[in-house]
Design a protein around this motif. Structure first.
Motif, PDB file in Angstrom:
ATOM      1  N   SER A   1       0.825  -1.213   0.000  1.00  0.00           N
ATOM      2  CA  SER A   1       0.000   0.000   0.000  1.00  0.00           C
ATOM      3  C   SER A   1       0.855   1.257   0.000  1.00  0.00           C
ATOM      4  O   SER A   1       0.402   2.320  -0.423  1.00  0.00           O
ATOM      5  CB  SER A   1      -0.943   0.010   1.206  1.00  0.00           C
TER       6      SER A   1
ATOM      7  N   TYR B   1      -4.625   5.916  -6.053  1.00  0.00           N
ATOM      8  CA  TYR B   1      -5.804   5.515  -5.280  1.00  0.00           C
ATOM      9  C   TYR B   1      -7.022   6.314  -5.721  1.00  0.00           C
ATOM     10  O   TYR B   1      -8.117   5.767  -5.852  1.00  0.00           O
ATOM     11  CB  TYR B   1      -5.568   5.720  -3.783  1.00  0.00           C
TER      12      TYR B   1
ATOM     13  N   LYS C   1     -10.782   4.289  -5.170  1.00  0.00           N
ATOM     14  CA  LYS C   1     -10.727   3.485  -3.944  1.00  0.00           C
ATOM     15  C   LYS C   1     -10.541   4.411  -2.760  1.00  0.00           C
ATOM     16  O   LYS C   1     -10.412   5.620  -2.914  1.00  0.00           O
ATOM     17  CB  LYS C   1      -9.558   2.486  -4.012  1.00  0.00           C
TER      18      LYS C   1
ATOM     19  N   TRP D   1      -5.986   3.417   3.611  1.00  0.00           N
ATOM     20  CA  TRP D   1      -5.522   2.037   3.473  1.00  0.00           C
ATOM     21  C   TRP D   1      -4.246   1.793   4.274  1.00  0.00           C
ATOM     22  O   TRP D   1      -4.089   0.741   4.895  1.00  0.00           O
ATOM     23  CB  TRP D   1      -5.298   1.677   2.007  1.00  0.00           C
TER      24      TRP D   1
ATOM     25  N   TYR E   1      -7.819  -5.678   0.279  1.00  0.00           N
ATOM     26  CA  TYR E   1      -6.814  -4.849  -0.387  1.00  0.00           C
ATOM     27  C   TYR E   1      -6.113  -5.654  -1.485  1.00  0.00           C
ATOM     28  O   TYR E   1      -5.957  -5.178  -2.604  1.00  0.00           O
ATOM     29  CB  TYR E   1      -5.782  -4.317   0.616  1.00  0.00           C
TER      30      TYR E   1
ATOM     31  N   VAL F   1      -8.120  -3.819  -4.363  1.00  0.00           N
ATOM     32  CA  VAL F   1      -7.437  -2.540  -4.518  1.00  0.00           C
ATOM     33  C   VAL F   1      -6.122  -2.696  -5.273  1.00  0.00           C
ATOM     34  O   VAL F   1      -5.836  -1.941  -6.201  1.00  0.00           O
ATOM     35  CB  VAL F   1      -7.207  -1.883  -3.135  1.00  0.00           C
TER      36      VAL F   1
END
Length: 95
Positions: A30, A38, A43, A49, A81, A85
């Protein structure tokens, strides 16, 4: 009976180690992508995150041997995630 308990403890320790590795991988990953990625992927923000996944790692390290509801919630967050993501972010950036 003692062998069964030893096997169960070993299995639990392996599971906790695997879950910790998954959470650390998600947290570090991340950090790799920019905040704009992002936003472009529509997201949650990068700080959101990063905080969620960082708390998951911290909780697992602090609580250690307990697998409870809190640890389960952070494990699910890490898996979301990684499954949702991360692919969306990877599709937006070229390496």
């Amino acid at each position: 009976m003692l062998h069964v308990l030893q096997a169960e403890m070993t299995l639990m320790m392996i599971m906790e180690l695997v879950l910790l590795v998954v959470k650390i991988f998600a947290f570090v990953n991340s950090l790799v992508y920019s905040a704009q990625a992002y936003d472009a992927a529509n997201k949650l923000t990068k700080p959101a995150w990063t905080i969620i996944l960082g708390l998951g790692v911290a909780v697992q390290l602090v609580l250690g041997g307990t697998i409870g509801l809190i640890s389960l919630v952070f494990t699910i967050a890490a898996l979301v995630y990684l499954a949702d993501v991360r692919p969306a972010l990877a599709s937006l950036t070229r390496r």
